[in-house]
Scaffold this motif. Structure first.
Motif, PDB file in Angstrom:
ATOM      1  N   LYS A   1       0.817  -1.137   0.006  1.00  0.00           N
ATOM      2  CA  LYS A   1      -0.079   0.186   0.075  1.00  0.00           C
ATOM      3  C   LYS A   1       0.820   1.296   0.142  1.00  0.00           C
ATOM      4  CE  LYS A   1      -3.933  -2.156   2.525  1.00  0.00           C
ATOM      5  NZ  LYS A   1      -4.607  -2.296   3.523  1.00  0.00           N
ATOM      6  N   PRO A   2       1.770   1.385  -0.948  1.00  0.00           N
ATOM      7  CA  PRO A   2       2.364   2.692  -1.223  1.00  0.00           C
ATOM      8  C   PRO A   2       1.574   3.824  -1.595  1.00  0.00           C
ATOM      9  CG  PRO A   2       2.506   1.622  -3.231  1.00  0.00           C
ATOM     10  CD  PRO A   2       1.983   0.777  -2.388  1.00  0.00           C
ATOM     11  N   LEU A   3       1.678   5.032  -0.930  1.00  0.00           N
ATOM     12  CA  LEU A   3       0.982   6.268  -1.213  1.00  0.00           C
ATOM     13  C   LEU A   3       1.730   7.447  -1.594  1.00  0.00           C
ATOM     14  CD1 LEU A   3      -2.220   6.917  -0.891  1.00  0.00           C
ATOM     15  CD2 LEU A   3      -1.671   7.717   1.555  1.00  0.00           C
ATOM     16  N   LEU A   4       1.637   8.068  -2.680  1.00  0.00           N
ATOM     17  CA  LEU A   4       2.166   9.134  -3.246  1.00  0.00           C
ATOM     18  C   LEU A   4       1.338  10.317  -2.794  1.00  0.00           C
ATOM     19  CD1 LEU A   4       4.728  10.030  -4.808  1.00  0.00           C
ATOM     20  CD2 LEU A   4       3.196  10.123  -6.810  1.00  0.00           C
ATOM     21  N   GLY A   5       1.803  11.287  -2.176  1.00  0.00           N
ATOM     22  CA  GLY A   5       1.404  12.789  -2.257  1.00  0.00           C
ATOM     23  C   GLY A   5       2.220  13.847  -2.022  1.00  0.00           C
ATOM     24  N   GLY A   6       1.870  14.868  -1.537  1.00  0.00           N
ATOM     25  CA  GLY A   6       2.504  16.422  -1.507  1.00  0.00           C
ATOM     26  C   GLY A   6       1.956  17.218  -0.611  1.00  0.00           C
ATOM     27  N   GLY A   7       2.366  18.509  -0.676  1.00  0.00           N
ATOM     28  CA  GLY A   7       1.724  19.311   0.247  1.00  0.00           C
ATOM     29  C   GLY A   7       2.809  20.792   0.281  1.00  0.00           C
ATOM     30  N   GLU A   8       2.622  21.637   1.336  1.00  0.00           N
ATOM     31  CA  GLU A   8       3.208  22.829   1.598  1.00  0.00           C
ATOM     32  C   GLU A   8       3.904  22.743   2.959  1.00  0.00           C
ATOM     33  OE1 GLU A   8      -0.265  23.292  -0.706  1.00  0.00           O
ATOM     34  OE2 GLU A   8      -0.117  23.412   1.282  1.00  0.00           O
ATOM     35  N   PHE A   9       5.066  23.414   3.219  1.00  0.00           N
ATOM     36  CA  PHE A   9       5.545  23.421   4.559  1.00  0.00           C
ATOM     37  C   PHE A   9       5.798  24.956   5.079  1.00  0.00           C
ATOM     38  CE2 PHE A   9       6.346  19.465   2.593  1.00  0.00           C
ATOM     39  CZ  PHE A   9       6.450  18.572   3.947  1.00  0.00           C
ATOM     40  N   VAL A  10       5.399  25.149   6.303  1.00  0.00           N
ATOM     41  CA  VAL A  10       5.440  26.471   6.961  1.00  0.00           C
ATOM     42  C   VAL A  10       6.777  26.532   7.449  1.00  0.00           C
ATOM     43  CG1 VAL A  10       4.547  27.659   8.763  1.00  0.00           C
ATOM     44  CG2 VAL A  10       3.200  26.147   7.547  1.00  0.00           C
ATOM     45  N   THR A  11       7.483  27.641   7.048  1.00  0.00           N
ATOM     46  CA  THR A  11       8.727  27.924   7.175  1.00  0.00           C
ATOM     47  C   THR A  11       9.060  29.365   7.716  1.00  0.00           C
ATOM     48  OG1 THR A  11       9.354  26.402   5.626  1.00  0.00           O
ATOM     49  CG2 THR A  11      11.320  27.644   6.291  1.00  0.00           C
ATOM     50  N   ALA A  12       9.943  29.544   9.006  1.00  0.00           N
ATOM     51  CA  ALA A  12      10.033  30.937   9.487  1.00  0.00           C
ATOM     52  C   ALA A  12      11.395  31.628   9.030  1.00  0.00           C
ATOM     53  CB  ALA A  12       9.885  30.944  10.930  1.00  0.00           C
ATOM     54  N   PHE A  13      11.392  32.682   8.967  1.00  0.00           N
ATOM     55  CA  PHE A  13      12.577  33.424   8.695  1.00  0.00           C
ATOM     56  C   PHE A  13      12.921  34.445   9.851  1.00  0.00           C
ATOM     57  CE2 PHE A  13      11.325  31.833   4.603  1.00  0.00           C
ATOM     58  CZ  PHE A  13      12.437  31.168   4.253  1.00  0.00           C
ATOM     59  N   ALA A  14      12.210  34.429  10.956  1.00  0.00           N
ATOM     60  CA  ALA A  14      12.316  35.452  12.082  1.00  0.00           C
ATOM     61  C   ALA A  14      12.029  34.422  13.364  1.00  0.00           C
ATOM     62  CB  ALA A  14      11.394  36.356  11.963  1.00  0.00           C
ATOM     63  N   ASP A  15      12.437  35.024  14.214  1.00  0.00           N
ATOM     64  CA  ASP A  15      12.061  34.140  15.755  1.00  0.00           C
ATOM     65  C   ASP A  15      11.265  35.116  16.721  1.00  0.00           C
ATOM     66  OD1 ASP A  15      14.088  35.686  16.492  1.00  0.00           O
ATOM     67  OD2 ASP A  15      15.407  34.033  16.864  1.00  0.00           O
ATOM     68  N   ARG A  16      10.832  36.202  16.353  1.00  0.00           N
ATOM     69  CA  ARG A  16       9.873  36.961  17.431  1.00  0.00           C
ATOM     70  C   ARG A  16       8.761  36.324  17.892  1.00  0.00           C
ATOM     71  NH1 ARG A  16       9.687  39.880  12.948  1.00  0.00           N
ATOM     72  NH2 ARG A  16       7.257  39.844  12.739  1.00  0.00           N
TER      73      ARG A  16
END
Length: 457
Positions: free
Chosen positions: A339-354
């Motif tokens: 049961k292999p499953l192919l998929g995708g998506g977006e990732f939340v990435t930060a460029f500041a640490d306030r």
């Protein structure tokens, strides 16, 4: 789950860039759904102010490829957070996102948060701008460890450090069909690849052309063919070989990949099987991917491989459901137990640490946000967050996708081309797959051509 390093903490829609500000306790964002805030208890959001302090009046900038009309759904999904914390979200969507993000980072104008559509792009950003991309704060790490599988955490990590968490997700291992045609013709949904090929031959023996396909997609022409090959590599060669192939531990033209492309060709290069209602094999290269499945309700083809988000391309008059006009079944493995499953998506990435940035990233990695997003989205979106209330999904195919995505018996892998270097994944791979349809180039040669594009360093 392995220990993460600790620190202080689809598709792009057509349209122009959009810059919008969503302010807490404000209705000035231009409208949109209020469903996400209808039953919000701000007591559930004190965790952010308890952890990060007074956030009232602070602003977080978000830069993304998600533009109109999907941008409004994104903005609406932030309302519970903004109304309960007082944080303002400055949202900017752009079709030039991938080209402009590195430019902005170089110029010292990076956004606070960006939604990265490929793990490969994330890795290149960390390599090129190691001081700009901020490792995930502890609150995000905690959410990742609780609500995401190891594979999703790995896709958001570079060298063992978590930088990004999933935003949305999709499932690509689907074959679209007509439930009515299957019922009328006595067709059974296949549970193995052999059964799928037997069904294909049965349809052809009845004088019909079983499959329809198209890979034309403007500047991204070719990507649907790469998805088909990735699905077949998972099934014919297996997930371990897939992992080695994606990272170039084995060459692109390894015999296992040649065999997998041959399995794709058994369908897409067979003139008896394609291209229902659209032409011959060569027509696949020119047929728009978002229209190629139209032959299913029209009766000119029976099968079309495409992701759950393909549902947005069906005519509004059609019902997408297991007993509706069109639906999709899982593209089966070699056996019913594979049961292999192919998929995708977006990732939340930060460029500041306030603090306000850390708080918003934590919100986006939580079931709270996933639930809010589902309530303002009609169809075509789902979450890989295991704490998400899947019953909120309004589309049957999205519900099926979520069931597969969270079923531990399925072995998930991220879209391979999205993990490869850009000159390969969105360059030679796309182009050579198009050439594969329109020329007499062999399976071995097309894969060898792609392998030659792999960067040497």
């Amino acid at each position: 789950m392995r220990t993460l390093k600790r620190r202080g903490f689809a598709a792009v829609a057509a349209g122009a860039s959009v810059a919008l500000v969503l302010a807490g306790c404000s209705d000035s964002d231009g409208g949109g759904s209020d469903e996400a805030t209808a039953d919000v208890d701000c007591a559930d959001y004190t965790q952010y102010t308890d952890e990060f302090g007074d956030l009232e009046g602070k602003t977080v900038s978000v830069y993304t490829s998600i533009v109109d009309p999907e941008s409004q759904e994104q903005i609406d999904s932030y309302k519970p957070f903004t109304e309960c914390t007082g944080v303002e979200i400055a949202y900017e969507g752009s079709r030039e996102f991938e080209a402009q993000l590195p430019v902005r980072i170089t110029a010292g104008n990076a956004p606070d948060i960006a939604y990265i559509p490929q793990p490969g792009f994330l890795k290149s950003l960390v390599a090129d701008f190691p001081d700009a991309v901020v490792p995930a704060p502890q609150a995000v790490i905690d959410n990742a460890e609780e609500f995401y599988t190891d594979s999703w955490v790995d896709y958001g990590s570079v060298d063992g450090t978590l930088y990004a968490t999933p935003l949305g997700a999709n499932v690509k291992s689907f074959v679209w069909y007509s439930p009515q045609e299957f019922a009328d013709s006595g067709y059974e949904v296949p549970t193995t690849l052999d059964e799928l090929m037997a069904l294909t031959q049965q349809i052809a023996d009845e004088g019909k052309i079983p499959w329809c396909a198209g890979v034309e997609s403007g500047d991204a022409t070719g990507w649907p063919a790469t998805d088909f090959l990735e699905d077949m590599v998972l099934r014919v060669a297996g997930p371990d070989v897939y992992d080695q192939w994606v990272t170039h531990e084995i060459p692109f033209d390894d015999p296992a990949i040649v065999e997998s492309l041959g399995a794709v060709g058994d369908i897409l290069k067979n003139p008896d099987y394609v291209n229902g209602g659209l032409g011959d094999v060569r027509s696949i290269a020119a047929a728009p991917w978002n229209e190629a499945g139209n032959g299913i309700p029209d009766g000119t083809c029976s099968l079309h491989r495409a992701a759950n988000f393909y549902q947005a391309n069906w005519d509004e008059s059609l019902t997408v459901a297991e007993d509706g006009d069109v639906f999709a079944f899982y593209l089966p493995g070699e056996t019913a137990d594979d049961k292999p499953l192919l998929g995708g998506g977006e990732f939340v990435t930060a460029f500041a640490d306030r603090p306000e940035v850390q708080a918003f990233h934590a919100y986006l990695s939580s079931p709270q946000w996933a639930d809010a997003k589902a309530q303002v989205t009609g169809q075509g979106w789902l979450s890989a967050n295991t704490g998400f209330d899947g019953s909120l999904l309004q589309s049957p195919i999205d519900q099926l996708s979520y069931d597969l995505l969270t079923d531990e018996s399925y072995e998930f892998r991220f879209d391979g081309s999205d993990m490869m270097p850009g000159e390969v994944g969105t360059g030679a791979f796309w182009k050579q797959m198009v050439d594969w349809f329109v020329t007499d180039i062999s399976d071995e040669q097309v894969l060898s051509n792609i392998d030659a594009a792999w960067p040497t360093s």
